[in-house]
Write a protein that holds these residues in place. Structure first.
Motif, PDB file in Angstrom:
ATOM      1  N   ASN A  19      20.229   2.879  11.602  1.00 10.65           N
ATOM      2  CA  ASN A  19      21.145   1.849  10.984  1.00 10.65           C
ATOM      3  C   ASN A  19      21.175   2.424   9.390  1.00 10.65           C
ATOM      4  OD1 ASN A  19      22.839  -0.124  10.705  1.00 10.65           O
ATOM      5  ND2 ASN A  19      21.122  -1.770  10.977  1.00 10.65           N
ATOM      6  N   CYS A  20      19.951   2.725   8.920  1.00  9.68           N
ATOM      7  CA  CYS A  20      19.710   3.297   7.501  1.00  9.68           C
ATOM      8  C   CYS A  20      20.855   4.422   7.341  1.00  9.68           C
ATOM      9  CB  CYS A  20      18.503   3.741   7.283  1.00  9.68           C
ATOM     10  SG  CYS A  20      18.125   4.502   5.664  1.00  9.68           S
ATOM     11  N   ALA A  21      20.753   5.320   8.056  1.00  7.72           N
ATOM     12  CA  ALA A  21      21.807   6.480   7.804  1.00  7.72           C
ATOM     13  C   ALA A  21      23.119   6.179   8.085  1.00  7.72           C
ATOM     14  CB  ALA A  21      21.412   7.497   8.970  1.00  7.72           C
ATOM     15  N   ILE A  22      23.552   5.216   8.979  1.00 12.72           N
ATOM     16  CA  ILE A  22      24.940   4.842   8.854  1.00 12.72           C
ATOM     17  C   ILE A  22      25.063   3.836   7.536  1.00 12.72           C
ATOM     18  CG2 ILE A  22      26.371   3.388  10.264  1.00 12.72           C
ATOM     19  CD1 ILE A  22      24.816   4.009  12.772  1.00 12.72           C
ATOM     20  N   THR A  23      24.275   3.140   7.462  1.00 14.82           N
ATOM     21  CA  THR A  23      24.724   2.294   6.080  1.00 14.82           C
ATOM     22  C   THR A  23      24.682   3.397   4.901  1.00 14.82           C
ATOM     23  OG1 THR A  23      23.576   0.513   7.088  1.00 14.82           O
ATOM     24  CG2 THR A  23      23.944   0.523   4.582  1.00 14.82           C
ATOM     25  N   LEU A  24      24.022   4.146   4.604  1.00 13.40           N
ATOM     26  CA  LEU A  24      24.079   5.093   3.662  1.00 13.40           C
ATOM     27  C   LEU A  24      25.223   5.792   3.836  1.00 13.40           C
ATOM     28  CD1 LEU A  24      22.478   6.164   1.214  1.00 13.40           C
ATOM     29  CD2 LEU A  24      21.523   7.957   2.706  1.00 13.40           C
ATOM     30  N   THR A  25      25.545   6.328   4.639  1.00  9.13           N
ATOM     31  CA  THR A  25      26.944   7.228   4.820  1.00  9.13           C
ATOM     32  C   THR A  25      28.018   6.392   4.330  1.00  9.13           C
ATOM     33  OG1 THR A  25      25.880   8.340   6.549  1.00  9.13           O
ATOM     34  CG2 THR A  25      28.423   8.427   6.364  1.00  9.13           C
ATOM     35  N   LEU A  26      28.271   4.945   4.863  1.00 11.48           N
ATOM     36  CA  LEU A  26      29.268   4.094   4.451  1.00 11.48           C
ATOM     37  C   LEU A  26      29.404   3.915   3.116  1.00 11.48           C
ATOM     38  CD1 LEU A  26      29.356   1.952   7.945  1.00 11.48           C
ATOM     39  CD2 LEU A  26      30.923   3.617   7.124  1.00 11.48           C
ATOM     40  N   LEU A  27      27.998   3.451   2.366  1.00 10.30           N
ATOM     41  CA  LEU A  27      28.199   3.008   1.335  1.00 10.30           C
ATOM     42  C   LEU A  27      28.465   4.195   0.315  1.00 10.30           C
ATOM     43  CD1 LEU A  27      25.264   0.403   1.325  1.00 10.30           C
ATOM     44  CD2 LEU A  27      27.670   0.008   1.189  1.00 10.30           C
ATOM     45  N   LEU A  28      28.002   5.353   0.561  1.00 11.17           N
ATOM     46  CA  LEU A  28      28.478   6.552  -0.385  1.00 11.17           C
ATOM     47  C   LEU A  28      29.729   6.664  -0.435  1.00 11.17           C
ATOM     48  CD1 LEU A  28      25.440   8.952   0.399  1.00 11.17           C
ATOM     49  CD2 LEU A  28      25.727   7.911  -1.610  1.00 11.17           C
ATOM     50  N   ILE A  29      30.612   6.405   0.668  1.00 14.11           N
ATOM     51  CA  ILE A  29      31.988   6.585   0.611  1.00 14.11           C
ATOM     52  C   ILE A  29      32.633   5.422  -0.430  1.00 14.11           C
ATOM     53  CG2 ILE A  29      34.058   6.537   1.996  1.00 14.11           C
ATOM     54  CD1 ILE A  29      32.497   7.411   4.307  1.00 14.11           C
ATOM     55  N   ALA A  30      32.059   4.238  -0.421  1.00 18.03           N
ATOM     56  CA  ALA A  30      32.432   3.188  -1.106  1.00 18.03           C
ATOM     57  C   ALA A  30      32.297   3.469  -2.733  1.00 18.03           C
ATOM     58  CB  ALA A  30      32.002   1.793  -0.751  1.00 18.03           C
ATOM     59  N   PRO A  31      33.287   2.722  -3.446  1.00 16.30           N
ATOM     60  CA  PRO A  31      33.169   3.154  -5.015  1.00 16.30           C
ATOM     61  C   PRO A  31      32.045   2.172  -5.386  1.00 16.30           C
ATOM     62  CG  PRO A  31      35.135   1.999  -4.456  1.00 16.30           C
ATOM     63  CD  PRO A  31      34.467   2.181  -3.291  1.00 16.30           C
ATOM     64  N   LEU A  32      30.654   2.358  -5.247  1.00 19.92           N
ATOM     65  CA  LEU A  32      29.638   1.685  -5.887  1.00 19.92           C
ATOM     66  C   LEU A  32      28.806   2.580  -6.538  1.00 19.92           C
ATOM     67  CD1 LEU A  32      28.640  -0.439  -2.579  1.00 19.92           C
ATOM     68  CD2 LEU A  32      29.646  -1.190  -4.764  1.00 19.92           C
ATOM     69  N   GLY A  33      27.739   1.885  -7.443  1.00 23.23           N
ATOM     70  CA  GLY A  33      26.862   2.646  -8.398  1.00 23.23           C
ATOM     71  C   GLY A  33      25.805   2.923  -7.410  1.00 23.23           C
ATOM     72  N   LEU A  34      24.965   4.235  -7.804  1.00 25.90           N
ATOM     73  CA  LEU A  34      23.817   4.650  -6.909  1.00 25.90           C
ATOM     74  C   LEU A  34      22.703   3.870  -6.510  1.00 25.90           C
ATOM     75  CD1 LEU A  34      22.938   7.328  -5.056  1.00 25.90           C
ATOM     76  CD2 LEU A  34      21.978   8.086  -7.346  1.00 25.90           C
ATOM     77  N   ALA A  35      22.559   2.957  -7.733  1.00 23.30           N
ATOM     78  CA  ALA A  35      21.290   1.866  -7.525  1.00 23.30           C
ATOM     79  C   ALA A  35      21.715   0.731  -6.506  1.00 23.30           C
ATOM     80  CB  ALA A  35      21.317   1.060  -8.919  1.00 23.30           C
ATOM     81  N   ALA A  36      23.195   0.609  -6.334  1.00 20.98           N
ATOM     82  CA  ALA A  36      23.770  -0.491  -5.389  1.00 20.98           C
ATOM     83  C   ALA A  36      23.562   0.001  -4.108  1.00 20.98           C
ATOM     84  CB  ALA A  36      25.017  -0.823  -5.673  1.00 20.98           C
TER      85      ALA A  36
END
Length: 91
Positions: A19-36
Motif C-alpha cells: 500500500n505504501c508503494a502504491i500510495t507513493l507512486t500515485l502521490l509523486l505524480i500529483a503536484p504536491l510538495g515532497l514533504a506532503a
C-alpha cells in the motif's frame, strides 16, 4: 483459520508495504510538495498496518481464539475430513 502472531505481523507488514508503494507512486505524480508526499505516505502505511492488525484481532476473536493445536484429540474442528478414493463420484 489460525496463523501464528509472527505470520500475522509479517502479512500486515507486507500489505502495508504494498500500500505504501502504491500510495507513493500515485502521490509523486500529483503536484504536491515532497514533504506532503512523504507525510501522507507514512500516514497511509501506518494506518494500513494498524487496520490489518485490528482485523487479525477481530478474526481471532470471532474464531474463538483457540488454535487447533490446543484442542483436545477427538474434537470436531469443523474441518472437512479427507474423502476416501471410493467416496469420489466418477462420471
Amino acid at each position: 483459520m489460525y496463523i501464528s502472531t509472527r505470520a500475522a505481523l509479517v502479512r500486515s507488514g507486507v500489505v502495508a508495504g504494498v500500500n505504501c508503494a502504491i500510495t507513493l507512486t500515485l502521490l509523486l505524480i500529483a503536484p504536491l510538495g515532497l514533504a506532503a508526499v512523504i507525510t501522507n505516505t507514512l500516514f497511509i502505511t501506518a494506518s494500513t498496518f494498524g487496520v490489518c492488525v485490528v482485523g487479525d484481532w477481530v478474526v481471532a476473536w470471532l474464531g474463538g481464539g483457540v488454535p487447533p493445536s490446543e484442542l483436545p484429540r477427538g474434537v470436531d474442528t469443523g474441518v472437512m475430513q479427507e474423502r476416501q478414493r471410493d467416496d469420489i463420484r466418477r462420471f
